[in-house]
Design a protein around this motif. Structure first.
Motif, PDB file in Angstrom:
ATOM      1  N   VAL A 285     -21.731 -53.690 -49.162  1.00  0.00           N
ATOM      2  CA  VAL A 285     -20.702 -52.582 -49.622  1.00  0.00           C
ATOM      3  C   VAL A 285     -19.931 -52.408 -48.547  1.00  0.00           C
ATOM      4  O   VAL A 285     -19.974 -52.421 -47.462  1.00  0.00           O
ATOM      5  CB  VAL A 285     -21.933 -51.253 -49.627  1.00  0.00           C
ATOM      6  CG1 VAL A 285     -20.985 -49.942 -49.874  1.00  0.00           C
ATOM      7  CG2 VAL A 285     -22.886 -51.675 -50.632  1.00  0.00           C
ATOM      8  N   PHE A 286     -18.352 -51.958 -49.168  1.00  0.00           N
ATOM      9  CA  PHE A 286     -17.517 -52.016 -48.137  1.00  0.00           C
ATOM     10  C   PHE A 286     -17.200 -50.424 -48.179  1.00  0.00           C
ATOM     11  O   PHE A 286     -17.250 -49.756 -49.284  1.00  0.00           O
ATOM     12  CB  PHE A 286     -16.087 -52.764 -48.732  1.00  0.00           C
ATOM     13  CG  PHE A 286     -16.358 -54.133 -48.802  1.00  0.00           C
ATOM     14  CD1 PHE A 286     -16.124 -54.865 -47.650  1.00  0.00           C
ATOM     15  CD2 PHE A 286     -16.908 -54.889 -49.824  1.00  0.00           C
ATOM     16  CE1 PHE A 286     -16.226 -56.185 -47.481  1.00  0.00           C
ATOM     17  CE2 PHE A 286     -17.125 -56.084 -49.692  1.00  0.00           C
ATOM     18  CZ  PHE A 286     -16.720 -56.925 -48.515  1.00  0.00           C
TER      19      PHE A 286
ATOM     20  N   LEU B 149     -20.858 -43.631 -49.547  1.00  0.00           N
ATOM     21  CA  LEU B 149     -22.071 -42.970 -50.013  1.00  0.00           C
ATOM     22  C   LEU B 149     -23.115 -44.083 -49.484  1.00  0.00           C
ATOM     23  O   LEU B 149     -23.334 -45.180 -50.150  1.00  0.00           O
ATOM     24  CB  LEU B 149     -22.143 -42.699 -51.339  1.00  0.00           C
ATOM     25  CG  LEU B 149     -23.472 -41.910 -51.793  1.00  0.00           C
ATOM     26  CD1 LEU B 149     -23.942 -40.677 -50.880  1.00  0.00           C
ATOM     27  CD2 LEU B 149     -23.231 -41.727 -53.167  1.00  0.00           C
ATOM     28  N   ASP B 150     -24.347 -43.577 -48.985  1.00  0.00           N
ATOM     29  CA  ASP B 150     -25.679 -44.062 -48.777  1.00  0.00           C
ATOM     30  C   ASP B 150     -26.788 -43.080 -48.971  1.00  0.00           C
ATOM     31  O   ASP B 150     -26.482 -42.097 -48.559  1.00  0.00           O
ATOM     32  CB  ASP B 150     -25.676 -44.563 -47.293  1.00  0.00           C
ATOM     33  CG  ASP B 150     -25.461 -46.179 -47.289  1.00  0.00           C
ATOM     34  OD1 ASP B 150     -24.889 -46.665 -48.291  1.00  0.00           O
ATOM     35  OD2 ASP B 150     -25.441 -46.879 -46.173  1.00  0.00           O
ATOM     36  N   ILE B 151     -27.667 -43.449 -49.475  1.00  0.00           N
ATOM     37  CA  ILE B 151     -28.997 -42.467 -49.610  1.00  0.00           C
ATOM     38  C   ILE B 151     -30.164 -43.314 -49.140  1.00  0.00           C
ATOM     39  O   ILE B 151     -30.471 -44.196 -48.947  1.00  0.00           O
ATOM     40  CB  ILE B 151     -29.175 -42.037 -51.213  1.00  0.00           C
ATOM     41  CG1 ILE B 151     -29.660 -43.303 -51.942  1.00  0.00           C
ATOM     42  CG2 ILE B 151     -27.741 -41.390 -51.666  1.00  0.00           C
ATOM     43  CD1 ILE B 151     -30.228 -42.871 -53.452  1.00  0.00           C
TER      44      ILE B 151
ATOM     45  N   ALA C 221     -28.378 -37.736 -48.544  1.00  0.00           N
ATOM     46  CA  ALA C 221     -27.456 -38.473 -49.113  1.00  0.00           C
ATOM     47  C   ALA C 221     -26.171 -38.140 -47.715  1.00  0.00           C
ATOM     48  O   ALA C 221     -26.377 -37.183 -47.171  1.00  0.00           O
ATOM     49  CB  ALA C 221     -26.385 -37.928 -50.152  1.00  0.00           C
ATOM     50  N   GLN C 222     -25.595 -39.360 -47.168  1.00  0.00           N
ATOM     51  CA  GLN C 222     -25.114 -39.300 -46.072  1.00  0.00           C
ATOM     52  C   GLN C 222     -23.527 -40.072 -46.422  1.00  0.00           C
ATOM     53  O   GLN C 222     -23.660 -41.208 -46.870  1.00  0.00           O
ATOM     54  CB  GLN C 222     -25.679 -39.966 -44.981  1.00  0.00           C
ATOM     55  CG  GLN C 222     -24.765 -40.177 -43.586  1.00  0.00           C
ATOM     56  CD  GLN C 222     -25.853 -40.595 -42.689  1.00  0.00           C
ATOM     57  OE1 GLN C 222     -26.998 -41.300 -43.018  1.00  0.00           O
ATOM     58  NE2 GLN C 222     -25.351 -40.555 -41.360  1.00  0.00           N
ATOM     59  N   ASN C 223     -22.526 -39.329 -45.568  1.00  0.00           N
ATOM     60  CA  ASN C 223     -21.298 -40.160 -45.909  1.00  0.00           C
ATOM     61  C   ASN C 223     -21.145 -41.090 -44.510  1.00  0.00           C
ATOM     62  O   ASN C 223     -21.246 -40.510 -43.536  1.00  0.00           O
ATOM     63  CB  ASN C 223     -20.323 -39.128 -45.614  1.00  0.00           C
ATOM     64  CG  ASN C 223     -18.825 -39.503 -45.523  1.00  0.00           C
ATOM     65  OD1 ASN C 223     -18.442 -40.770 -45.073  1.00  0.00           O
ATOM     66  ND2 ASN C 223     -17.889 -39.063 -46.328  1.00  0.00           N
ATOM     67  N   MET C 224     -21.358 -42.565 -44.618  1.00  0.00           N
ATOM     68  CA  MET C 224     -21.358 -43.410 -43.423  1.00  0.00           C
ATOM     69  C   MET C 224     -20.099 -43.525 -42.891  1.00  0.00           C
ATOM     70  O   MET C 224     -20.274 -43.904 -41.817  1.00  0.00           O
ATOM     71  CB  MET C 224     -21.752 -44.799 -44.314  1.00  0.00           C
ATOM     72  CG  MET C 224     -23.172 -44.683 -44.818  1.00  0.00           C
ATOM     73  SD  MET C 224     -24.471 -43.981 -44.085  1.00  0.00           S
ATOM     74  CE  MET C 224     -24.712 -45.098 -42.711  1.00  0.00           C
ATOM     75  N   GLN C 225     -18.860 -42.985 -43.382  1.00  0.00           N
ATOM     76  CA  GLN C 225     -17.799 -43.078 -42.641  1.00  0.00           C
ATOM     77  C   GLN C 225     -17.651 -41.965 -41.813  1.00  0.00           C
ATOM     78  O   GLN C 225     -17.428 -42.148 -40.514  1.00  0.00           O
ATOM     79  CB  GLN C 225     -16.482 -42.872 -43.750  1.00  0.00           C
ATOM     80  CG  GLN C 225     -15.198 -43.023 -43.239  1.00  0.00           C
ATOM     81  CD  GLN C 225     -15.135 -44.605 -42.840  1.00  0.00           C
ATOM     82  OE1 GLN C 225     -15.785 -45.382 -43.097  1.00  0.00           O
ATOM     83  NE2 GLN C 225     -13.842 -44.669 -42.156  1.00  0.00           N
ATOM     84  N   THR C 226     -18.139 -40.872 -42.070  1.00  0.00           N
ATOM     85  CA  THR C 226     -18.271 -39.539 -40.828  1.00  0.00           C
ATOM     86  C   THR C 226     -19.626 -39.520 -40.375  1.00  0.00           C
ATOM     87  O   THR C 226     -19.519 -38.862 -39.275  1.00  0.00           O
ATOM     88  CB  THR C 226     -17.753 -38.322 -41.550  1.00  0.00           C
ATOM     89  OG1 THR C 226     -18.897 -37.967 -42.518  1.00  0.00           O
ATOM     90  CG2 THR C 226     -16.487 -38.298 -42.586  1.00  0.00           C
TER      91      THR C 226
ATOM     92  N   ALA D 295     -26.891 -42.599 -57.540  1.00  0.00           N
ATOM     93  CA  ALA D 295     -26.325 -41.379 -56.614  1.00  0.00           C
ATOM     94  C   ALA D 295     -24.515 -41.987 -56.817  1.00  0.00           C
ATOM     95  O   ALA D 295     -24.360 -42.945 -56.474  1.00  0.00           O
ATOM     96  CB  ALA D 295     -26.620 -41.349 -55.126  1.00  0.00           C
ATOM     97  N   TYR D 296     -23.777 -40.753 -57.270  1.00  0.00           N
ATOM     98  CA  TYR D 296     -22.444 -41.074 -57.215  1.00  0.00           C
ATOM     99  C   TYR D 296     -21.669 -39.618 -57.021  1.00  0.00           C
ATOM    100  O   TYR D 296     -22.414 -38.527 -57.286  1.00  0.00           O
ATOM    101  CB  TYR D 296     -22.283 -41.547 -58.745  1.00  0.00           C
ATOM    102  CG  TYR D 296     -22.486 -40.472 -59.880  1.00  0.00           C
ATOM    103  CD1 TYR D 296     -21.537 -39.826 -60.546  1.00  0.00           C
ATOM    104  CD2 TYR D 296     -23.918 -40.507 -60.298  1.00  0.00           C
ATOM    105  CE1 TYR D 296     -22.012 -39.114 -61.603  1.00  0.00           C
ATOM    106  CE2 TYR D 296     -24.128 -39.653 -61.278  1.00  0.00           C
ATOM    107  CZ  TYR D 296     -23.423 -38.792 -62.130  1.00  0.00           C
ATOM    108  OH  TYR D 296     -23.566 -38.367 -62.922  1.00  0.00           O
ATOM    109  N   ASP D 297     -20.565 -39.771 -56.538  1.00  0.00           N
ATOM    110  CA  ASP D 297     -19.697 -38.762 -56.516  1.00  0.00           C
ATOM    111  C   ASP D 297     -18.595 -38.877 -57.418  1.00  0.00           C
ATOM    112  O   ASP D 297     -17.818 -39.496 -57.637  1.00  0.00           O
ATOM    113  CB  ASP D 297     -18.911 -38.985 -55.126  1.00  0.00           C
ATOM    114  CG  ASP D 297     -18.233 -37.587 -54.666  1.00  0.00           C
ATOM    115  OD1 ASP D 297     -18.237 -36.783 -55.383  1.00  0.00           O
ATOM    116  OD2 ASP D 297     -17.603 -37.856 -53.583  1.00  0.00           O
TER     117      ASP D 297
END
Length: 186
Positions: A10-11, A118-120, A133-138, A184-186
């Motif tokens: 995943v990118f 997004l990762d869960i 759910a976590q924002n992997m960028q931040t 999971a989706y935004d």
């Protein structure tokens, strides 16, 4: 021919996705990108597996671009990473095909590319499910993420993560489940 075309992972939205392609006796490739509505696919199939097997031959691509194999030599296998021409978060099918002198396509490979921050993580018991759910960028919790829960045959629940990125709920369907799939989706 083309022996492999793989996105490998995943990118994240801040990086350029790449595709690793292994070829032999091919000097030029044509890449085609198709946007995928992953939610609709999951609602129908209850999985994201098999996307690269979709028949997309009759669909116009969202984007097309040529690439040239570096250090091409006849009969030698060449492995090369190609940067893809899109970076927006989403789900994509990407094909790479041999570009022939006659213009007709030759060998072709298709792979699934996912760009997402997004990762869960989820844990489940016979009574309830806990999803983070976590924002992997931040690195921060990811609130407002929509969730679909499936037993592989039907979607039995939908939910949304709270301000702390957590979804926690009991479901009677978990008692006898053989399989639990979370989308999971935004």
């Amino acid at each position: 021919g083309i022996s492999q075309a793989d996105a490998e992972r995943v990118f994240r939205a801040a990086e350029t996705p790449t595709l690793k392609v292994t070829t032999r006796n091919i000097a030029k490739l044509t890449f085609k990108m198709y946007k995928v509505d992953l939610e609709t696919y999951f609602r129908k199939m209850h999985t994201t597996d098999g996307l690269d097997q979709l028949d997309i031959a009759l669909i116009d691509p969202d984007q097309t671009w040529p690439e040239t194999i570096r250090n091409y030599e006849p009969y030698r296998a060449v492995e090369q990473q190609f940067p893809l021409q899109f970076t927006a978060p989403g789900a994509y099918l990407v094909t790479c095909a041999e570009e022939t002198d006659a213009g007709a396509g030759g060998y072709e490979a298709t792979t699934f590319v996912l760009v997402s921050d997004l990762d869960i993580i989820f844990k489940t018991t016979k009574q309830d499910t806990l999803i983070l759910a976590q924002n992997m960028q931040t690195g921060a919790a990811y609130p407002g993420i929509k969730l679909l829960l499936s037993d592989g045959q039907k979607i039995f629940a939908e939910g949304v993560t709270q301000a702390d990125g957590v979804f926690h709920q009991a479901f009677p369907e978990l008692k006898d489940r053989a399989d639990l799939r979370v989308f999971a989706y935004d």
